[in-house]
Design an enzyme around this catalytic site. Structure first.
Site, PDB file in Angstrom:
ATOM      1  CE1 TYR A 138       5.587 -17.640   3.727  1.00 27.79           C
ATOM      2  CE2 TYR A 138       7.096 -16.083   4.936  1.00 27.79           C
ATOM      3  CZ  TYR A 138       5.564 -16.622   4.684  1.00 27.79           C
ATOM      4  OH  TYR A 138       4.722 -16.232   5.431  1.00 27.79           O
ATOM      5  CE  LYS A 193      -4.588 -29.784  -0.225  1.00 28.07           C
ATOM      6  NZ  LYS A 193      -5.891 -30.212   0.721  1.00 28.07           N
ATOM      7  CG  ASP A 225      -7.096 -29.834   3.763  1.00 30.70           C
ATOM      8  OD1 ASP A 225      -6.130 -30.781   4.088  1.00 30.70           O
ATOM      9  OD2 ASP A 225      -7.935 -30.301   2.964  1.00 30.70           O
ATOM     10  CG  ASP A 249       2.877 -16.972   7.971  1.00 28.09           C
ATOM     11  OD1 ASP A 249       3.317 -16.582   9.295  1.00 28.09           O
ATOM     12  OD2 ASP A 249       2.210 -16.550   7.056  1.00 28.09           O
ATOM     13  CG  ASP A 253      -0.475 -15.734  12.835  1.00 24.76           C
ATOM     14  OD1 ASP A 253       0.690 -15.984  13.184  1.00 24.76           O
ATOM     15  OD2 ASP A 253      -1.179 -14.803  12.263  1.00 24.76           O
TER      16      ASP A 253
HETATM   17  C1  IPM Z   1       5.719 -14.413  10.818  1.00 23.17           C
HETATM   18  C2  IPM Z   1       5.164 -13.152  10.015  1.00 23.17           C
HETATM   19  C3  IPM Z   1       6.399 -12.886   8.770  1.00 23.17           C
HETATM   20  C4  IPM Z   1       6.108 -14.251   7.943  1.00 23.17           C
HETATM   21  C5  IPM Z   1       5.975 -11.738   8.090  1.00 23.17           C
HETATM   22  C6  IPM Z   1       6.055 -10.542   8.912  1.00 23.17           C
HETATM   23  C7  IPM Z   1       6.777 -11.598   6.933  1.00 23.17           C
HETATM   24  O1  IPM Z   1       3.832 -13.422   9.529  1.00 23.17           O
HETATM   25  O2  IPM Z   1       6.855 -14.307  11.416  1.00 23.17           O
HETATM   26  O3  IPM Z   1       5.030 -15.332  11.171  1.00 23.17           O
HETATM   27  O4  IPM Z   1       5.224 -14.342   7.153  1.00 23.17           O
HETATM   28  O5  IPM Z   1       7.176 -15.228   8.278  1.00 23.17           O
HETATM   29 MG    MG Z   2       2.985 -15.125  10.524  1.00 19.42          MG
END
Ligand code: IPM
Ligand code: MG
Length: 358
Positions: A138, A193, A225, A249, A253
């Site tokens: 990042y 990884k 993975d 990240d 999710d």
């Molecule tokens: C998160 C989001 C952010 C990230 C984006 C919006 C930059 O996906 O907070 O998980 O990738 O960190």
């Molecule tokens: Mg995210």
């Protein structure tokens, strides 16, 4: 308690307004809470030509905690990269040194049917993902898109980023992971990884070193993975997961969906001194923005995390958590978590229901 309030874009303003109702209740009950609003993301670009205006950053630095809604929207996707809303978010994380991102994935029993997984796989789920937030691919340099010419003089565009972690960056987030594991089930899984990436090899070594300070915690390691697969196969094997920025990240999710809706999950991003920024893990949801449809519970639960982690006030955190449990138990549902037989409510009604339950 000075809180910088940064609603941001899309549904950000609607969900933060509900969290403010919760803060108002606490103020009425005598808590000394001071809030001040500022623009970030697309809203920052609109008002000051910068996704993280100077004045917003100054306010965030001068506050004890930051409450953030969400940033981004299709309107801003064509802007130069440094002006895009997401850059404002990444910069404030970096500027405030918020290296430890805590993302719980918790299933409310009543929402088990909202998960796409079988109820028996997710019932009782309670995972904490600790995501490193200020390093990795990042922020690594060099990065960019440029034309590179091969030995035959033929040029083409190349996109590149750098995955990089220093020992000290790994060590400090590993300590956070172990510390949280100590207060929970004493199990920590470090995800990387290392079979392919040197960066991950170092990560694994440093985490193993830090583990010596926490003999009571059972440490395991897993390739990312496999972790992605295990999270849907048998998510309850995990207690605390510690991982880098990009893997965290993605996995957070994934983990959010185990719990039915990404609209339910809060997060905390902490610095060395537990100063923190608190935000729902979902985005700005432009498709439902301005329609009073969004689920404000992730933002309200982020306020709870603020009291727990920055203000060290577990009683207030419990009060907010219990109010959310109560409205869920009563059957109130925004569209994202609604199932047959429940009462569909708007964003504003959900906020009011939480306030009533407090
Ligand atoms: C998160 C989001 C952010 C990230 C984006 C919006 C930059 O996906 O907070 O998980 O990738 O960190
Ligand atoms: Mg995210």
């Amino acid at each position: 308690m000075k809180i910088a309030v940064l609603p941001g874009d899309g549904i950000g303003t609607e969900i933060v307004a509900q969290a403010m109702k919760v803060l108002d209740v606490l103020k009425k009950d005598g808590m000394k809470i001071e809030t001040e609003e500022a623009a970030i993301g697309g809203a920052g670009y609109d008002t000051a030509g910068d996704p993280l205006p100077e004045s917003t950053l100054a306010l965030a630095k001068a506050s004890d905690a930051v409450l953030l809604g969400a940033v981004g929207g299709p309107r801003y996707d064509k802007l130069d990269r440094p002006l895009r809303p997401e850059r404002g978010l990444l910069r404030i994380r970096k500027e405030l040194n918020l290296f430890a991102n805590l993302r719980p994935a918790l299933l409310y029993p009543e929402l088990a049917s909202a998960s796409t997984l079988k109820p028996e796989v997710v019932a009782g789920l309670d995972i904490m993902i600790v995501r490193e937030l200020t390093g990795d691919v990042y922020f690594g340099q060099p990065r960019g898109i440029e034309v590179r010419v091969d030995e035959n003089g033929k040029g083409e565009r190349v996109g590149f980023n750098t995955m990089v972690y220093s020992e000290s960056e790994v060590r400090r987030v590993a300590h956070v992971g172990f510390g949280i594991a100590m207060k929970r089930g004493k199990k920590l899984c470090s995800v990387e990884k290392a079979n392919v990436l040197e960066c991950s090899e170092l990560w694994r070594d440093v985490v193993a070193e830090v583990a010596k300070d926490y003999p009571e915690v059972e440490l395991s390691t897993m390739y990312v993975d496999n972790a992605a697969m295990q999270l849907v196969r048998n998510p309850k094997q995990f207690d605390v997961i510690v991982t880098g920025n990009i893997f965290g990240d993605i996995l957070s999710d994934e983990a959010s969906m185990l719990s039915g809706s990404i609209g339910m999950l809060p997060s905390a991003s902490l610095d060395e001194n537990n100063k923190g920024m608190y935000e729902p893990i979902h985005g700005s949801a432009p498709d439902i923005a301005g329609k009073n449809l969004a689920n404000p519970l992730a933002t309200i639960l982020s306020v709870s995390m603020m009291f727990k982690y920055t203000f060290g006030d577990q009683a207030t955190a419990d009060r907010i958590d219990n109010a959310v449990k109560k409205v869920i138990a009563k059957g109130y549902r925004t569209g994202d978590i609604w199932t047959e037989g429940c009462e569909k409510v708007s964003c504003g009604q959900m906020g009011d229901a939480v306030v009533a339950a407090m």
